[in-house]
Design a protein around this motif. Structure first.
Motif, short mmCIF file in Angstrom:
data_model
loop_
_atom_site.label_atom_id
_atom_site.label_comp_id
_atom_site.label_asym_id
_atom_site.label_seq_id
_atom_site.Cartn_x
_atom_site.Cartn_y
_atom_site.Cartn_z
N ALA A 1 -24.59 24.32 -4.16
CA ALA A 1 -23.75 23.30 -3.84
C ALA A 1 -23.51 23.23 -2.34
O ALA A 1 -23.78 22.17 -1.75
N VAL A 2 -23.57 24.35 -1.61
CA VAL A 2 -23.27 24.48 -0.34
C VAL A 2 -24.76 24.02 0.39
O VAL A 2 -24.75 23.33 1.57
N GLU A 3 -25.83 24.42 -0.27
CA GLU A 3 -27.12 24.21 0.30
C GLU A 3 -27.36 22.68 0.54
O GLU A 3 -27.74 22.08 1.27
N ILE B 1 -22.46 25.80 8.27
CA ILE B 1 -21.79 25.55 7.28
C ILE B 1 -20.24 24.95 7.63
O ILE B 1 -19.96 23.84 7.09
N ASP B 2 -19.97 25.58 8.72
CA ASP B 2 -18.50 24.95 9.11
C ASP B 2 -18.49 23.40 9.58
O ASP B 2 -17.82 22.54 9.34
N ARG B 3 -19.63 23.09 10.03
CA ARG B 3 -19.99 21.79 10.59
C ARG B 3 -20.12 20.64 9.39
O ARG B 3 -19.73 19.73 9.43
N ALA B 4 -20.95 21.43 8.49
CA ALA B 4 -21.32 20.60 7.28
C ALA B 4 -20.04 20.29 6.44
O ALA B 4 -20.25 19.09 5.86
N LEU B 5 -19.00 21.15 6.60
CA LEU B 5 -17.94 20.92 5.60
C LEU B 5 -17.24 19.66 6.12
O LEU B 5 -16.41 19.26 5.09
#
Length: 166
Positions: A67-69, A80-84
């Motif tokens: 899900a994170v990928e 990941i921090d920026r994608a969140l």
């Protein structure tokens, strides 16, 4: 892949994310929620799923969680921090919930609708904010003026470029 366009009212983000993970595990699918302001169109998320799965198959994934990928590819970012930023947050959010996998996608979607955070189906992909998308994906006016491609195509290009930038 199934999408649920809806309004979410989230009191506790960690609890909501955990609930999505549990639903995914129970139904054999991946569940990811997006703030719809950052989703160009359905094809944007389809492409993110395709590229995330390819990265996982090749052992080139950044995130351990599928899900994170998918979120990383949808956001066109490796951090990941920026994608969140593209994910949902506490409070009311117009959202798109993606459900994908070999399990029971329909049952998982119905289970999302049973969550207390779910506040009804709402068309969210049809009312796109171009300025927000341009800012988030770094699409300048000059680039838009120089091509016949629509904004959704330019966003999908950013998603695909993530593969090249690794």
């Amino acid at each position: 892949m199934e999408l649920l366009e809806c309004t979410l009212v989230i009191d506790d983000l960690d609890e909501f994310v955990a609930a999505l993970g549990e639903l995914g595990d129970r139904h054999g699918v991946t569940v990811q929620a997006f703030d719809s302001r950052y989703v160009a169109d359905r094809r944007h998320l389809e492409r993110a799923v395709e590229l995330a799965d390819r990265a996982i198959d090749r052992g080139e994934n950044v995130a351990r969680d599928r899900a994170v990928e998918i979120l990383l590819y949808a956001a066109g970012r490796r951090q990941i921090d920026r994608a969140l930023e593209m994910g949902v947050d506490e409070g009311e959010t117009q959202a798109v919930v993606l459900v994908d996998g070999d399990g029971d996608e329909r049952a998982a979607l119905e289970a999302v609708e049973d969550l207390t955070a779910f506040h009804g189906r709402t068309e969210t992909l049809g009312s796109r904010d171009d300025e927000t998308l341009c800012d988030f994906f770094g699409v300048p006016d000059a680039e838009r003026a120089a091509t016949d491609a629509g904004l959704a195509a330019l966003v999908r290009e950013r998603v695909a470029l993530l593969e090249v930038e690794k």
